[in-house]
Design an enzyme around this catalytic site. Sequence first.
Site, short mmCIF file in Angstrom:
data_model
loop_
_atom_site.label_atom_id
_atom_site.label_comp_id
_atom_site.label_asym_id
_atom_site.label_seq_id
_atom_site.Cartn_x
_atom_site.Cartn_y
_atom_site.Cartn_z
N GLU A 90 0.87 -1.19 0.00
CA GLU A 90 0.00 0.00 0.00
C GLU A 90 0.90 1.22 0.00
OE1 GLU A 90 -3.28 0.61 3.08
OE2 GLU A 90 -2.41 2.63 2.96
N HIS A 107 -8.70 2.35 -0.53
CA HIS A 107 -7.76 3.09 0.31
C HIS A 107 -8.51 4.24 1.00
CE1 HIS A 107 -4.54 5.92 1.30
NE2 HIS A 107 -3.78 4.85 1.41
N ASP A 155 2.89 1.66 3.88
CA ASP A 155 2.18 2.94 3.76
C ASP A 155 3.16 4.10 3.54
OD1 ASP A 155 -0.05 4.49 3.49
OD2 ASP A 155 -0.71 4.36 5.57
MN MN Z 1 -1.99 4.57 2.68
#
Ligand code: MN
Length: 333
Positions: free
Chosen positions: A19, A175, A296
């Site tokens: 991600e 997301h 992330d």
């Molecule tokens: Mn993210």
Amino acid sequence: MTPSTEVGRPRDYRRIACEEGFATAELLAANARLGDIGVPLLTLDGPAKHLARALLDTDARLAAMDRDGVDMQLLMVSAPGVQVFPPAEASALARSINDEVSDLCRRMPDRFAALAAVAPHDPRAAAAEIERAVTRLGLRGAVVNSHTDGVYLDDEASFPLLEALEALRVPLYIHPRDAPAPMRPFFQGPAVAGASWEYAVEVGTHLLRMIGAGVFDRFPRLTVVVGHMGEGLPFWLPRIDNRYQASVHGARTAELLPSEYLRRQVFVTTSGMNYEAPLRLTLDVLGRDRVLYASDYPFEEQGPAVEAVERMSLEAGERRAIFETNAVRVFGL
Ligand code: MN
């Protein structure tokens, strides 16, 4: 911070982070032209310009991956992506983003793969772009930054997009982004706004709306990925199932229980949630085949995230599944 000892340890699996944010200069310039629309937007001269720069900078990204022991990043356009632009402009921006990111993936196929940006509020164009992005550009699925102007993917108008994903057998990543305008007044303050709580509630709500609307009966081979350890849903599942089964808030609308759709069609990533207890719970509730590693980047620190997952007491096979094999299977890497 204690010096890193796990990051550089010899290992027989790749670390794939699933991600990871990016942007294009064109998108950031378009954000700047939009001005203040009541939605947080990244720009190169805004308050979070260091993040905007990190989203663009491939050299810095590669250096961070080498330093932190991340072999590969799955890139996706950062929230809210194209979804704040009028439909035709959003679709044009999505095409251009996908062209640009696919060039990078072609140049460094062992370091980068990517999901397609799409405009859910332009559903026919979104379906066509998914087809083009997957079959011609080699992208691995699509990302939506949750709602578009308060519309979720349980809305039938969005179904062409889901049909395209299911037909191509590629996943949809949902997301987080800021909540829709009517909810925004309730998500204020340092303990509530953004990644503290707002994002999890917003994406969890999105996925449960799709489940409750029967979207996964209509698209039984669609797969959905959500971050942040399932946005809290694994923790809440028994209560959600129980109330759903009892029809406390209206008659059942989908064939299976919410937990059954999660175990059949949903995958979750860790996305910088560096805590062993929720990871253990998520593995136990959903199974080791459904949990994938994510850093992330650049919103969370990548090195401590790798370090944290490496230090957790996982069963044999779980670590490899989380870091590598689940990502290979789900995203066709
Ligand atoms: Mn993210």
